[in-house]
Design a protein around this motif. Sequence first.
Motif: not given
Lengths: 143, 190
Positions: B91-105
């Motif tokens: 479900a969480l294929s990307t790290d939601p806590l990366g400093p530059d990452l925009v969370v895809d809600r």
Amino acid sequence: MATALHLAVRLVHVLAMAVLVGGSLAAWILARDRGDLAWFTRYEWAFWVGLAVLAATGVGNLGALGAPRPGTEWGRTFTWKLGAVSVLVLGSIVRSLGVLQIYTLEGRSCEIGQKYNFLRRSYSLTAALLIAIVVLAEVLAHG
Amino acid sequence: MAEADDNEERTDEQVENSTHEGSWPTAVGRFPRPLLVVLATFHLLALTLAALGPAYASGGLSDALPSLGTLPGLGLFALLWGLTLVATDWALSTDPLGPDLVVDRSAILLRGGVAGALVGIGTVGALFLVAIGQTLLEGGSFQPGSAVLVGVIALAIGAVVGLVVGTGLAVLDLLVVAVVRRVVSAADAE
């Protein structure tokens, strides 16, 4: 056989709590001394595994001893314990993700030293809450 | 002090390489294992507490637990934990806590719902197979047609319940991540 199993479940329950309380106090001391951030991430990993073991064995204990009825003295203490565990779970997810984010940020942020304030506070709160849960468990077992 | 000076002289590439992201072992090659264990176990415990609270308040807990038994109860917990680990990883294929990452809600909500439905199907399916196995071991019999019908209905109910629970947990994850970012940023301002 059933008694031996229930004793083993209770032993694992107590040992898991010992890991959590001891680890949170050690983490608090380490945060005050600005210890290696990698240690905190290892504790977070162990904390959640320990918490899951505590939950599984705790429910097992309830099944073996019989869950308290709401409205009784024992039931009221159990309600407080359930509430404290809920606060622990919700508070700990914020602490754990915060620790992991700080670990990820290390080397990019020049303010990393100030993050230790967050670690110190969150681990002291965790330790205090865990000790409160131990007291409630003691009351449930012997009170 | 010397360390601070050293930091100022480092190039962007060196700073990037000094982060720990690359050093974390991953479950399936994309998601940091500590984060996966933390989030998946949080999901499991949130679900356990959400079920335990109302069951206790209604008085049903004291009747349900003894009938479940210790070993089957621990087995069910282990099954749910394993399924939740796999589902959370997907479900969480990307790290939601990366400093530059925009969370895809929307992606997290959609994947959370689907992952929850799969956990529901997996849990109900496993319990159904155990029930059939137990019936056969005890020398009982059943109508295959009826068993398939009951199985399909049970799986459908499991999928719907899992979908609702998974979506709810994804919403909770997004709230928690927002709180974490705020709390960690506030530490900088002190």
